[in-house]
Scaffold this active site. Sequence first.
Site, PDB file in Angstrom:
ATOM      1  N   ALA A 136       0.753  -7.497  11.036  1.00 34.98           N
ATOM      2  CA  ALA A 136      -0.093  -8.060  11.928  1.00 34.98           C
ATOM      3  C   ALA A 136      -1.868  -7.690  11.329  1.00 34.98           C
ATOM      4  O   ALA A 136      -2.357  -6.788  11.840  1.00 34.98           O
ATOM      5  CB  ALA A 136      -0.183  -8.055  13.272  1.00 34.98           C
ATOM      6  N   ILE A 169       1.303 -14.548  11.225  1.00 34.97           N
ATOM      7  CA  ILE A 169       2.314 -13.236  11.255  1.00 34.97           C
ATOM      8  C   ILE A 169       3.797 -13.592  11.197  1.00 34.97           C
ATOM      9  O   ILE A 169       4.468 -14.205  11.923  1.00 34.97           O
ATOM     10  CB  ILE A 169       2.034 -12.566  12.689  1.00 34.97           C
ATOM     11  CG1 ILE A 169       0.426 -12.303  13.089  1.00 34.97           C
ATOM     12  CG2 ILE A 169       2.844 -11.250  12.587  1.00 34.97           C
ATOM     13  CD1 ILE A 169      -0.101 -11.623  11.938  1.00 34.97           C
ATOM     14  N   GLY A 350      14.318 -35.185 -12.207  1.00 33.77           N
ATOM     15  CA  GLY A 350      13.948 -36.775 -12.096  1.00 33.77           C
ATOM     16  C   GLY A 350      14.100 -36.662 -10.540  1.00 33.77           C
ATOM     17  O   GLY A 350      13.518 -35.935  -9.902  1.00 33.77           O
ATOM     18  N   GLU A 374      -0.219 -12.144   1.148  1.00 29.52           N
ATOM     19  CA  GLU A 374      -0.436 -10.628   0.494  1.00 29.52           C
ATOM     20  C   GLU A 374      -1.337 -10.614  -0.517  1.00 29.52           C
ATOM     21  O   GLU A 374      -1.291 -10.049  -1.481  1.00 29.52           O
ATOM     22  CB  GLU A 374       0.916 -10.103   0.197  1.00 29.52           C
ATOM     23  CG  GLU A 374       1.998  -9.794   1.112  1.00 29.52           C
ATOM     24  CD  GLU A 374       2.973  -8.715   0.755  1.00 29.52           C
ATOM     25  OE1 GLU A 374       2.702  -7.910  -0.076  1.00 29.52           O
ATOM     26  OE2 GLU A 374       4.139  -9.052   1.470  1.00 29.52           O
ATOM     27  N   GLU A 378      -6.654 -15.847  -6.208  1.00 28.99           N
ATOM     28  CA  GLU A 378      -7.895 -15.807  -6.528  1.00 28.99           C
ATOM     29  C   GLU A 378      -8.334 -14.257  -6.027  1.00 28.99           C
ATOM     30  O   GLU A 378      -9.211 -13.747  -6.811  1.00 28.99           O
ATOM     31  CB  GLU A 378      -8.718 -16.687  -5.883  1.00 28.99           C
ATOM     32  CG  GLU A 378      -8.628 -17.977  -6.196  1.00 28.99           C
ATOM     33  CD  GLU A 378      -7.104 -18.960  -5.855  1.00 28.99           C
ATOM     34  OE1 GLU A 378      -7.010 -19.751  -6.345  1.00 28.99           O
ATOM     35  OE2 GLU A 378      -6.684 -18.386  -4.967  1.00 28.99           O
TER      36      GLU A 378
END
Length: 391
Positions: A136, A169, A350, A374, A378
């Site tokens: 968390a 979380i 397709g 995680e 970027e």
Amino acid sequence: MAASSSLSGPSRDHLDWPFFEPQHRAFVEKLDAFAASGTLAAVDHNDTDGACRALVKLLGEAGLLAAATGNAGADVIDSRLACLARETLAWHDGLADFAFAMQGLGTGAIGLAGSDELKRAVLPKVTSGEWLSAFALSEKEAGSDVAAMACAAKADGDSYVLDGEKTWISNGGIADVYTVFARTGEAPGTRGISAFVVFADDPGFSISERIDVIAPHPLATIRFDACRIPASRRLGAPGEGFKIAMRTLDIFRASVAAASLGFARRAIDEALAHAKARPMFGATLADLQLTQAALGDMATGIDAAALLTYRAAWRRDVQKLPTTKEAAMAKMTATETAQTVIDRAVQMFGGRGVRSGEIVEKLYREIRALRIYEGATEVQKLIVARELLKA
């Protein structure tokens, strides 16, 4: 991932690479046998929470979760085993990969910085599959920007009192034990964050919202209202939480790349089988040069991502060197490559490719989150650049 596929398992050609040792190949044989037994497919995936509990129990009973938890602690986790496990499980079943990974990520900080008492109390139960774990860190206003964290833990005698929320979380709502990061105020920004262990039955802990996503996984917003926990459940020293979180993510980031490889390998395997069988203009889809060019790109991208992934794991396991840059490169490349590979597989199928329940359609939904969690792509680029500028 679906009963409609006739594929038996992933290719194992890359196990001949020098990154691996006999114990890694033996582990994969064990995992392949487990996956091929039909055990994973027998789990009812319509009940996501129940499926995760069942999958963790099955993985624990099979003795496979030690590859995620290290059992004795995160420092002894073999990164190559964790990566091979995630690659294999992702090929077969995205939820099984998720269940495996969270047992490691949720307890990694305990293995790194927990007391011997905490390790004894938590790690065996998570490794056996008796308990589910969660990590968390994220908040609504503090995802990539961890320094903006608002959830606070105030020291009060021999206890800490937690107040605030965490969101996105994984395993939220079904986990038995949570590694929670909260602001303790020793210094501004990330230097004033500490790590704690919270149990699901601690007074003041609650689930404020369950979150549905495109590839069903147990996700939640969790809340702390004057949640009092013993100071002995702090991990490491006060203010060390951010460092512990980053060390944990450094261990498991390469495994996210490995899961992406598993999804990508399944996509190209499905695409190959389909292209060979699909009649097209008096021949097959595979006979078309455009199809062959796409398959060539897909295969090359997968191998390039795999080399980066297992280089990072080998560097940590064998060379005992930091892998912050290498793991970031692997995660960035593997997740983006897998997205491209899977998109091309969908295109080859397709109309079937976007039909609900098709394997490539499931893969399309599964891969998207890996480019975000995680550390988004970027962020990985910034990590690589930062490490280069340090040199």
